[in-house]
Write an enzyme that holds these catalytic residues in place. Structure first.
Site, PDB file in Angstrom:
ATOM      1  CG  ASN A 105      -0.298   0.011   2.519  1.00  0.00           C
ATOM      2  OD1 ASN A 105       0.762  -0.581   2.670  1.00  0.00           O
ATOM      3  ND2 ASN A 105      -0.879   0.680   3.479  1.00  0.00           N
ATOM      4  CD  GLU A 202       5.635  -0.304  12.132  1.00  0.00           C
ATOM      5  OE1 GLU A 202       4.429  -0.155  12.386  1.00  0.00           O
ATOM      6  OE2 GLU A 202       6.530   0.342  12.690  1.00  0.00           O
ATOM      7  CB  CYS A 236      -1.534   0.064   8.314  1.00  0.00           C
ATOM      8  SG  CYS A 236      -0.336   1.406   8.435  1.00  0.00           S
ATOM      9  CD  GLU A 416       8.971   0.691   9.762  1.00  0.00           C
ATOM     10  OE1 GLU A 416       7.937   1.095   9.225  1.00  0.00           O
ATOM     11  OE2 GLU A 416       9.716  -0.165   9.258  1.00  0.00           O
TER      12      GLU A 416
HETATM   13  N1  LIG Z   1       1.636  -1.023  10.459  1.00  0.00           N
HETATM   14  C1  LIG Z   1       2.107  -0.574   9.324  1.00  0.00           C
HETATM   15  O1  LIG Z   1       2.998   0.248   9.296  1.00  0.00           O
HETATM   16  C2  LIG Z   1       1.549  -1.072   8.020  1.00  0.00           C
HETATM   17  C3  LIG Z   1       1.825  -0.351   6.854  1.00  0.00           C
HETATM   18  C4  LIG Z   1       1.292  -0.803   5.655  1.00  0.00           C
HETATM   19  C5  LIG Z   1       0.484  -1.941   5.615  1.00  0.00           C
HETATM   20  N2  LIG Z   1       0.233  -2.625   6.752  1.00  0.00           N
HETATM   21  C6  LIG Z   1      -0.648  -3.810   6.721  1.00  0.00           C
HETATM   22  O2  LIG Z   1      -0.344  -4.626   5.595  1.00  0.00           O
HETATM   23  C7  LIG Z   1      -1.496  -5.354   5.207  1.00  0.00           C
HETATM   24  C8  LIG Z   1      -1.681  -5.260   3.704  1.00  0.00           C
HETATM   25  O3  LIG Z   1      -0.518  -5.633   3.044  1.00  0.00           O
HETATM   26  P1  LIG Z   1      -0.319  -7.041   2.317  1.00  0.00           P
HETATM   27  O4  LIG Z   1      -1.629  -7.549   1.841  1.00  0.00           O
HETATM   28  O5  LIG Z   1       0.800  -6.867   1.363  1.00  0.00           O
HETATM   29  O6  LIG Z   1       0.172  -7.960   3.544  1.00  0.00           O
HETATM   30  P2  LIG Z   1       0.723  -9.451   3.486  1.00  0.00           P
HETATM   31  O7  LIG Z   1       0.930  -9.854   4.901  1.00  0.00           O
HETATM   32  O8  LIG Z   1      -0.111 -10.305   2.638  1.00  0.00           O
HETATM   33  O9  LIG Z   1       2.145  -9.333   2.735  1.00  0.00           O
HETATM   34  C9  LIG Z   1       3.165  -8.481   3.200  1.00  0.00           C
HETATM   35  C10 LIG Z   1       4.506  -8.952   2.661  1.00  0.00           C
HETATM   36  O10 LIG Z   1       4.819 -10.226   3.220  1.00  0.00           O
HETATM   37  C11 LIG Z   1       5.217 -11.115   2.190  1.00  0.00           C
HETATM   38  N3  LIG Z   1       4.900 -12.474   2.649  1.00  0.00           N
HETATM   39  C12 LIG Z   1       3.743 -13.168   2.484  1.00  0.00           C
HETATM   40  N4  LIG Z   1       3.840 -14.374   3.100  1.00  0.00           N
HETATM   41  C13 LIG Z   1       5.071 -14.429   3.667  1.00  0.00           C
HETATM   42  C14 LIG Z   1       5.753 -15.412   4.439  1.00  0.00           C
HETATM   43  N5  LIG Z   1       5.187 -16.588   4.750  1.00  0.00           N
HETATM   44  N6  LIG Z   1       7.000 -15.137   4.864  1.00  0.00           N
HETATM   45  C15 LIG Z   1       7.594 -13.952   4.581  1.00  0.00           C
HETATM   46  N7  LIG Z   1       6.996 -12.977   3.830  1.00  0.00           N
HETATM   47  C16 LIG Z   1       5.746 -13.219   3.396  1.00  0.00           C
HETATM   48  C17 LIG Z   1       4.432 -10.636   0.991  1.00  0.00           C
HETATM   49  O11 LIG Z   1       5.005 -11.122  -0.215  1.00  0.00           O
HETATM   50  C18 LIG Z   1       4.550  -9.129   1.149  1.00  0.00           C
HETATM   51  O12 LIG Z   1       5.792  -8.675   0.677  1.00  0.00           O
HETATM   52  C19 LIG Z   1      -2.643  -4.730   5.972  1.00  0.00           C
HETATM   53  O13 LIG Z   1      -3.005  -5.569   7.040  1.00  0.00           O
HETATM   54  C20 LIG Z   1      -2.066  -3.424   6.489  1.00  0.00           C
HETATM   55  O14 LIG Z   1      -2.680  -2.948   7.647  1.00  0.00           O
HETATM   56  C21 LIG Z   1       0.748  -2.216   7.950  1.00  0.00           C
HETATM   57  N1  LIG Z   2       0.749   7.104   7.478  1.00  0.00           N
HETATM   58  C1  LIG Z   2       1.598   5.972   7.258  1.00  0.00           C
HETATM   59  C2  LIG Z   2       0.789   4.780   7.107  1.00  0.00           C
HETATM   60  C3  LIG Z   2       1.494   3.621   6.584  1.00  0.00           C
HETATM   61  C4  LIG Z   2       0.547   2.484   6.681  1.00  0.00           C
HETATM   62  O1  LIG Z   2      -0.218   2.062   5.844  1.00  0.00           O
END
Ligand SMILES: NC(=O)c1ccc[n+]([C@@H]2O[C@H](COP(=O)([O-])OP(=O)(O)OC[C@H]3O[C@@H](n4cnc5c(N)ncnc54)[C@H](O)[C@@H]3O)[C@@H](O)[C@H]2O)c1
Ligand SMILES: NCCCC=O
Length: 442
Positions: A105, A202, A236, A416
């Site tokens: 995202n 995160e 997120c 972070e």
């Molecule tokens: N807290 C934060 O800062 C933050 C920021 C952005 C997104 N997010 C969260 O991310 C989620 C959406 O992103 P997504 O759909 O890409 O998440 P996801 O967990 O499906 O994938 C995230 C990453 O993990 C990798 N991955 C998948 N399976 C894995 C495994 N078994 N081992 C190691 N790596 C693996 C994926 O290829 C990808 O690069 C939402 O829940 C969102 O809230 C959190």
């Molecule tokens: N504002 C930063 C948010 C990153 C998460 O999705």
């Protein structure tokens, strides 16, 4: 390719498959931006070895030397006086090769938030972007190279879960910094635990936004929109559970719906556009599924919640939807409990501060929170009592790099951004110095 800043296997990555097309358009309308083959064990191993070789040189450089290529934060140890003139001091040392794994995202931001402090602290980083967004991490690698980062220090490997698993299990990796969903985060933590690797997680959220009747209503409405519709709601820390004090609910809903209906959805490269397409067809279907489920459970759709086809014929086939406001929500509904990760705001009434804090905290997530009120004491009291890594007072979704960001509870741990990041990309060595004779017991 060993020793290059960008890890591009010749068979892995075909950038510019359709050079005439604009990237955002390509994503919007479901055409191919690039194709890649995931990196396997051999490529992952080569990338980690090349990062390690670069790390052995980089770690020896003083902060001032590293500052020539990357803006280095102040990294310092402590001096501790001991009896008899003896003393100890601490040194902040790098961890080694760190792995960054990113969600789709905020692909460029996630790669930067992880790699910049990692490199500044003297580490190397091997970064794996989401397979949905493979390009921008490579652009970041090119930027680093241009800035003078040594070859191999920041490597990009492409792939999905299998490549991510190889990275987490690699014995030469000292730390994994992961951004993504809670279920994947648990797997990353489990794999890292086996190698006693440090982890930053995160993860997802379902953050509450509390709007009290004494708020400045226009600002609260604007804040609620920022909390829900920024980046198509694919954020997120979005405040998707909007608790509004009952007395101001009618005015709030009227204003929020009016503004939501006016959001221009379309090509994100146009100045006037405020909302683009969702990341993929399955994701659009998932978000629309949450809206259908909400209706079945008794929510009322005040606006949006359906797919839309923008008037521009170039955007046909894109994954657009109208931003949605749901009324008549209850805490036990799926749309209120689960992360939707799309432009869907759930609005819930409340009566008292104590009640709303209890309801806001009744979740396994704890990424962010927000409060709108003119009462300064209430604002700080609420901020103290909300179980979340961030609380925004009278605004929402402000994340400058100087300010720490991260979760409570199942939204993860580690931070972070900000000075504190140093603690997550370095380890402390204690050096004890004897200035007198050894007072031995033997
Ligand atoms: N807290 C934060 O800062 C933050 C920021 C952005 C997104 N997010 C969260 O991310 C989620 C959406 O992103 P997504 O759909 O890409 O998440 P996801 O967990 O499906 O994938 C995230 C990453 O993990 C990798 N991955 C998948 N399976 C894995 C495994 N078994 N081992 C190691 N790596 C693996 C994926 O290829 C990808 O690069 C939402 O829940 C969102 O809230 C959190
Ligand atoms: N504002 C930063 C948010 C990153 C998460 O999705």
């Amino acid at each position: 390719m060993i020793g290059c800043t960008t890890w591009l296997h010749p068979y892995v990555f075909y950038l510019g498959a359709q050079p005439a097309c604009k990237p955002a358009n390509l994503v919007c309308v479901g055409r191919i931006l690039c194709q890649m083959v995931p990196c396997g064990a051999e490529e992952v191993d080569e990338a980690i070895k090349s990062a390690h070789a670069a790390y052995l040189q980089w770690r020896k450089m003083a902060g001032m030397e590293r500052a020539r290529v990357i803006c280095v934060l102040f990294i310092k140890g402590q001096h501790i006086q001991l009896p008899g003139g003896s003393f100890a001091y601490t040194r902040r040392e790098p961890l080694g090769v760190c792995v960054g794994i990113g969600a789709w995202n905020y692909p460029f931001q996630i790669a930067s938030w992880k790699s910049a402090p990692a490199l500044a602290c003297g580490n190397a980083m091997v970064f794996k972007p989401s397979p949905m967004t493979p390009v921008t991490a490579v652009i970041l690698a090119e930027i680093y190279k241009e800035a003078g980062v040594p070859d191999g220090l920041f490597c990009v490997v492409q792939g999905g879960a299998d490549t991510g698993t190889l990275l987490c299990q690699h014995p030469k990796v000292a730390k994994v910094s992961f951004t993504g969903s809670v279920p994947t985060g648990k797997k990353v933590m489990e794999m890292s635990a086996k190698g006693v690797k440090q982890v930053t997680l995160e993860l997802g959220g379902k953050s509450p936004l509390l709007i009290f009747k004494d708020c400045e209503l226009e600002n609260a409405v604007k804040g609620a929109l920022m909390a829900n519709f920024l980046t198509q709601g694919e954020v997120c820390c979005n405040g998707t559970r909007v608790y509004v004090q009952r007395e101001i609910m009618p005015q709030f809903l009227e204003k929020v719906v009016k503004r939501t209906k006016a959001i221009p959805v379309g090509d994100p490269l146009l100045d006037g556009t405020r909302m683009g397409a969702l990341i993929s067809k399955p994701h659009l279907e998932k978000v629309l599924g949450f809206v259908s489920q909400a209706k079945k459970e008794g929510a009322k759709v005040l606006c949006g919640g359906e797919p839309i086809v923008p008037s521009d014929p170039n955007l046909k086939g894109g994954y657009f939807m109208a931003p949605c406001v749901l009324d008549n929500c209850r805490d036990d509904m799926t749309c209120v409990k689960e992360e939707i990760f799309g432009p869907v705001m759930s609005v819930l009434p409340f009566d008292t501060e104590e009640e709303v804090i209890g309801r806001a905290n009744n979740t396994t997530f704890g990424l962010a929170s927000g409060v709108f009120t003119r009462d300064i004491s209430r604002a700080h009291r609420v901020a103290e009592n909300l179980e979340a890594g961030t609380c925004f007072i009278n605004n929402y979704n402000i994340s400058p790099v100087e300010v720490p960001f991260g979760g409570y509870k199942m939204s993860g741990f580690g931070r972070e951004n900000g000075q504190v990041t140093i603690e997550y990309y370095s380890q402390l060595k204690t050096v004890v110095v004897e200035m007198g004779d050894v007072d031995s017991l033997f």
